[in-house]
Design a protein around this motif. Structure first.
Motif, PDB file in Angstrom:
ATOM      1  N   SER A 115       0.812  -1.158   0.095  1.00 20.00           N
ATOM      2  CA  SER A 115       0.095   0.131  -0.062  1.00 20.00           C
ATOM      3  C   SER A 115       0.813   1.183  -0.020  1.00 20.00           C
ATOM      4  N   THR A 116       0.559   2.348  -0.495  1.00 20.39           N
ATOM      5  CA  THR A 116       0.945   3.488  -0.658  1.00 20.39           C
ATOM      6  C   THR A 116       1.484   4.171   0.725  1.00 20.39           C
ATOM      7  N   ARG A 117       0.708   3.861   1.823  1.00 20.16           N
ATOM      8  CA  ARG A 117       0.789   3.973   3.136  1.00 20.16           C
ATOM      9  C   ARG A 117       2.032   3.564   3.508  1.00 20.16           C
TER      10      ARG A 117
ATOM     11  N   VAL B 276       5.428   4.567   0.754  1.00 16.59           N
ATOM     12  CA  VAL B 276       5.789   5.851   0.553  1.00 16.59           C
ATOM     13  C   VAL B 276       5.701   6.804   1.636  1.00 16.59           C
ATOM     14  N   ILE B 277       4.424   7.084   1.893  1.00 17.64           N
ATOM     15  CA  ILE B 277       4.321   7.700   3.202  1.00 17.64           C
ATOM     16  C   ILE B 277       4.990   7.498   4.566  1.00 17.64           C
TER      17      ILE B 277
END
Length: 96
Positions: A65-67, A70-71
């Protein structure tokens, strides 16, 4: 005569106070910046955590997931940069 000794002692006390303030390695601003940065690092690592499945035989795509990719790492990286900046920052001194 006592006015001269009082002036000398007042000047000496002022010099000692200025010297002790200038010799402190970190000011309150440094600690605030480092504290906020440490909180960002913890938040970044918490956002990267998780993503496991209940069944070990089943692959979970939730880890991509992007979380998590990335984040979370971005927040942790910004936190590490902030720690460095908090160490390097030299606050302005009051000049009388």
């Amino acid at each position: 005569m006592t006015d001269k000794t009082q002036d000398k002692s007042a000047k000496k006390n002022r010099d000692i106070k200025q010297q002790s303030e200038s010799q402190k390695p970190f000011s309150q601003l440094n600690f605030i910046v480092m504290g906020i940065s440490a909180a960002l690092i913890v938040l970044g690592f918490l956002l990267m955590a998780g993503g496991n499945s209940d069944d070990p035989n089943v692959f979970s795509y939730e880890i991509f997931s992007t979380r998590r990719i990335v984040i979370g790492p971005l927040l942790a990286f910004i936190g590490f940069l902030g720690i460095g900046a908090g160490i390097i920052i030299r606050p302005r001194t009051k000049q009388n």
